[in-house]
Design an enzyme around this catalytic site. Sequence first.
Site, PDB file in Angstrom:
ATOM      1  N   HIS A   1       0.957  -1.299   0.120  1.00  0.00           N
ATOM      2  CA  HIS A   1      -0.071   0.089  -0.010  1.00  0.00           C
ATOM      3  C   HIS A   1       0.839   1.261   0.278  1.00  0.00           C
ATOM      4  O   HIS A   1       0.405   2.517  -0.001  1.00  0.00           O
ATOM      5  CB  HIS A   1      -0.796   0.098   1.354  1.00  0.00           C
ATOM      6  CG  HIS A   1      -0.198   0.300   2.503  1.00  0.00           C
ATOM      7  ND1 HIS A   1       0.488  -0.698   3.283  1.00  0.00           N
ATOM      8  CD2 HIS A   1      -0.110   1.625   3.075  1.00  0.00           C
ATOM      9  CE1 HIS A   1       1.055  -0.044   4.322  1.00  0.00           C
ATOM     10  NE2 HIS A   1       0.751   1.246   4.239  1.00  0.00           N
TER      11      HIS A   1
HETATM   12  C1  UD1 Z   1      -2.122   5.848   5.517  1.00  0.00           C
HETATM   13  C2  UD1 Z   1      -0.869   6.429   5.935  1.00  0.00           C
HETATM   14  C3  UD1 Z   1       0.080   5.280   5.798  1.00  0.00           C
HETATM   15  C4  UD1 Z   1      -0.288   4.151   6.606  1.00  0.00           C
HETATM   16  C5  UD1 Z   1      -1.507   3.661   6.061  1.00  0.00           C
HETATM   17  C6  UD1 Z   1      -1.901   2.360   6.889  1.00  0.00           C
HETATM   18  C7  UD1 Z   1      -0.553   8.771   5.558  1.00  0.00           C
HETATM   19  C8  UD1 Z   1       0.241   9.875   4.792  1.00  0.00           C
HETATM   20  N1  UD1 Z   1      -0.562   7.507   5.162  1.00  0.00           N
HETATM   21  O1  UD1 Z   1      -2.037   5.485   4.320  1.00  0.00           O
HETATM   22  O2  UD1 Z   1       1.257   5.933   6.671  1.00  0.00           O
HETATM   23  O3  UD1 Z   1       0.696   3.077   6.405  1.00  0.00           O
HETATM   24  O4  UD1 Z   1      -2.513   4.628   6.243  1.00  0.00           O
HETATM   25  O5  UD1 Z   1      -2.761   1.860   5.972  1.00  0.00           O
HETATM   26  O6  UD1 Z   1      -1.168   9.105   6.592  1.00  0.00           O
HETATM   27  N2  UD1 Z   1      -9.123   4.449   1.519  1.00  0.00           N
HETATM   28  C9  UD1 Z   1     -10.705   3.737   1.530  1.00  0.00           C
HETATM   29  N3  UD1 Z   1     -11.097   3.457   2.783  1.00  0.00           N
HETATM   30  C10 UD1 Z   1     -10.366   3.743   3.977  1.00  0.00           C
HETATM   31  C11 UD1 Z   1      -9.157   4.646   3.746  1.00  0.00           C
HETATM   32  C12 UD1 Z   1      -8.542   4.779   2.637  1.00  0.00           C
HETATM   33  O7  UD1 Z   1     -10.965   3.333   0.617  1.00  0.00           O
HETATM   34  O8  UD1 Z   1     -11.079   3.462   5.193  1.00  0.00           O
HETATM   35  C13 UD1 Z   1      -8.701   4.737   0.091  1.00  0.00           C
HETATM   36  C14 UD1 Z   1      -9.121   5.934  -0.671  1.00  0.00           C
HETATM   37  O9  UD1 Z   1      -9.185   5.891  -1.809  1.00  0.00           O
HETATM   38  C15 UD1 Z   1      -8.053   6.932  -0.118  1.00  0.00           C
HETATM   39  C16 UD1 Z   1      -6.558   5.870  -0.228  1.00  0.00           C
HETATM   40  O10 UD1 Z   1      -7.307   4.826   0.186  1.00  0.00           O
HETATM   41  O11 UD1 Z   1      -7.862   7.943  -1.103  1.00  0.00           O
HETATM   42  C17 UD1 Z   1      -5.593   6.170   0.594  1.00  0.00           C
HETATM   43  O12 UD1 Z   1      -5.953   6.684   2.041  1.00  0.00           O
HETATM   44  P1  UD1 Z   1      -5.053   7.487   3.115  1.00  0.00           P
HETATM   45  O13 UD1 Z   1      -5.576   7.509   4.412  1.00  0.00           O
HETATM   46  O14 UD1 Z   1      -4.767   8.802   2.225  1.00  0.00           O
HETATM   47  O15 UD1 Z   1      -3.734   6.954   2.968  1.00  0.00           O
HETATM   48  P2  UD1 Z   1      -3.292   5.373   3.094  1.00  0.00           P
HETATM   49  O16 UD1 Z   1      -2.842   4.827   1.769  1.00  0.00           O
HETATM   50  O17 UD1 Z   1      -4.437   4.460   3.868  1.00  0.00           O
HETATM   51  N1  UDP Z   2      -3.799  -5.756   9.040  1.00  0.00           N
HETATM   52  C1  UDP Z   2      -4.856  -6.637   9.157  1.00  0.00           C
HETATM   53  N2  UDP Z   2      -5.825  -6.834   7.959  1.00  0.00           N
HETATM   54  C2  UDP Z   2      -5.317  -6.844   6.865  1.00  0.00           C
HETATM   55  C3  UDP Z   2      -3.903  -6.242   6.548  1.00  0.00           C
HETATM   56  C4  UDP Z   2      -2.851  -5.836   7.749  1.00  0.00           C
HETATM   57  O1  UDP Z   2      -5.395  -6.608  10.282  1.00  0.00           O
HETATM   58  O2  UDP Z   2      -5.834  -7.105   5.756  1.00  0.00           O
HETATM   59  C5  UDP Z   2      -2.892  -5.185  10.255  1.00  0.00           C
HETATM   60  C6  UDP Z   2      -1.789  -5.928  10.340  1.00  0.00           C
HETATM   61  O3  UDP Z   2      -1.430  -7.034  11.150  1.00  0.00           O
HETATM   62  C7  UDP Z   2      -0.608  -4.691  10.965  1.00  0.00           C
HETATM   63  C8  UDP Z   2      -1.392  -3.555  10.389  1.00  0.00           C
HETATM   64  O4  UDP Z   2      -2.836  -3.818   9.826  1.00  0.00           O
HETATM   65  O5  UDP Z   2      -0.709  -4.828  12.285  1.00  0.00           O
HETATM   66  C9  UDP Z   2      -0.627  -2.778   9.422  1.00  0.00           C
HETATM   67  O6  UDP Z   2      -1.309  -1.890   8.678  1.00  0.00           O
HETATM   68  P1  UDP Z   2      -0.869  -1.249   7.434  1.00  0.00           P
HETATM   69  O7  UDP Z   2       0.021  -2.169   6.607  1.00  0.00           O
HETATM   70  O8  UDP Z   2      -2.189  -0.796   6.780  1.00  0.00           O
HETATM   71  O9  UDP Z   2       0.102   0.297   7.822  1.00  0.00           O
HETATM   72  P2  UDP Z   2       1.445   0.293   8.264  1.00  0.00           P
HETATM   73  O10 UDP Z   2       1.888  -0.483   9.555  1.00  0.00           O
HETATM   74  O11 UDP Z   2       2.394   0.139   7.080  1.00  0.00           O
HETATM   75  O12 UDP Z   2       1.611   1.829   8.691  1.00  0.00           O
END
Ligand code: UD1
Ligand code: UDP
Length: 362
Positions: free
Chosen positions: A205
């Site tokens: 992601h």
């Molecule tokens: C965010 C964090 C990242 C973290 C990740 C965990 C920032 C800059 N990034 O990235 O550090 O590792 O969360 O997963 O804060 N979306 C949905 N449903 C949701 C959330 C997001 O559909 O509940 C989709 C939307 O299209 C959105 C895209 O995901 O535009 C990105 O979401 P965003 O919260 O901006 O960043 P993440 O990639 O989730």
């Molecule tokens: N995770 C989860 N379900 C999923 C994928 C990830 O519960 O389908 C959990 C995973 O165990 C970990 C956390 O989500 O604790 C990691 O989140 P993510 O990779 O979105 O973010 P990051 O750690 O890179 O910020």
Amino acid sequence: LKIGIILGTRPEIIKMSPLIRGLQNKNSFLIHTNQHYSENMDKIFFEELNLKRPDYNLNIGSSSHGNQTGRMLVEIEKVLLNEKPDIVLVQGDTNTVLAGALAASKLNIKIAHIEAGLRSFDRKMPEETNRVLTDHISHYLFAPTEIAKKNILREGILEKNIFVVGNTIVDATVQNLKIAEQNKDICTFLSNLTGNNEYFLLTLHRAENTDSVENLSKLVFAITQIVKKYQKQIIFPVHPRTKKKLIEFGLFNDLSKNNLVKVIEPIGYLEFLMLEKNARLIITDSGGVQEEACILNVPCVTLRENTERPETILVNSNILSGCEPEKILNSIDFMLNNNNTWENPFGKGNSGEKIIEILLNK
Ligand code: UD1
Ligand code: UDP
């Protein structure tokens, strides 16, 4: 002493869970920015982890960085002005963390940063900016390891403000794996999904991998090569950001029509822990997943050029592959021949307790 907890995304809910539980009978409140809002990125974790519901849902949702962070700042400030906490807790490196810390800082409220001191030294990552800025306005810096402590000492943070306490992900992993292993429905889910065959687990992601058509195409090609070479299935719970980009770039069908690639929606924490624990190998660009692989003694290949979790590389639980298919395949070969006997460098599973004790005794 009044403590406000601020969170917004999937990993923050999971890593804050030991603190939410530990503080629920104390004078505390919980703000959720709803940076993540889809049921399987948000609500599912409150339910599975049996956490109290947020006192405030700010409904910020997805947007550009500036818009998202700015709107969080405005809304968090309103709550803080009303609640007047002595300390605000933030965890990790998301936009929620930066907005929460900045709002508190401007109101002279002390900030405790959980998972302080992580550095990828890659300023192109939005998370690196969030980490650095948050550390520099925090009063309590809860570093998971000595390496993290050294990073912030080098930046001039005072030693008296840094506490090496391990990472709360160990608390969450240990507590919840036990629950997952005893849950019949989750064991059935796992065997239905995997057919009890060996598999690799994949998550993806990170912006640098998903938002570039060039990099995402290379990664999709690599995935098809991996299943072909090893004749093992890849289970891929796909992050909503990644799904959107795979569809936009016309790459989604290449994966979903491949018999050996199981593309599924994001799943709950208990289910995901069991998938991790039983995987032959984990392939990821997630921060938390690199740590969990290390804690669970499963070898990991990280689809990035750098990591802010160098401890995993030092103990040989993890290797960096970037997104070039050949390097990914070589990295997988290397990790499959690993002996998987490292010790987890992220603590003993009592980080939450340690943090609460330090905060309450200050
Ligand atoms: C965010 C964090 C990242 C973290 C990740 C965990 C920032 C800059 N990034 O990235 O550090 O590792 O969360 O997963 O804060 N979306 C949905 N449903 C949701 C959330 C997001 O559909 O509940 C989709 C939307 O299209 C959105 C895209 O995901 O535009 C990105 O979401 P965003 O919260 O901006 O960043 P993440 O990639 O989730
Ligand atoms: N995770 C989860 N379900 C999923 C994928 C990830 O519960 O389908 C959990 C995973 O165990 C970990 C956390 O989500 O604790 C990691 O989140 P993510 O990779 O979105 O973010 P990051 O750690 O890179 O910020």
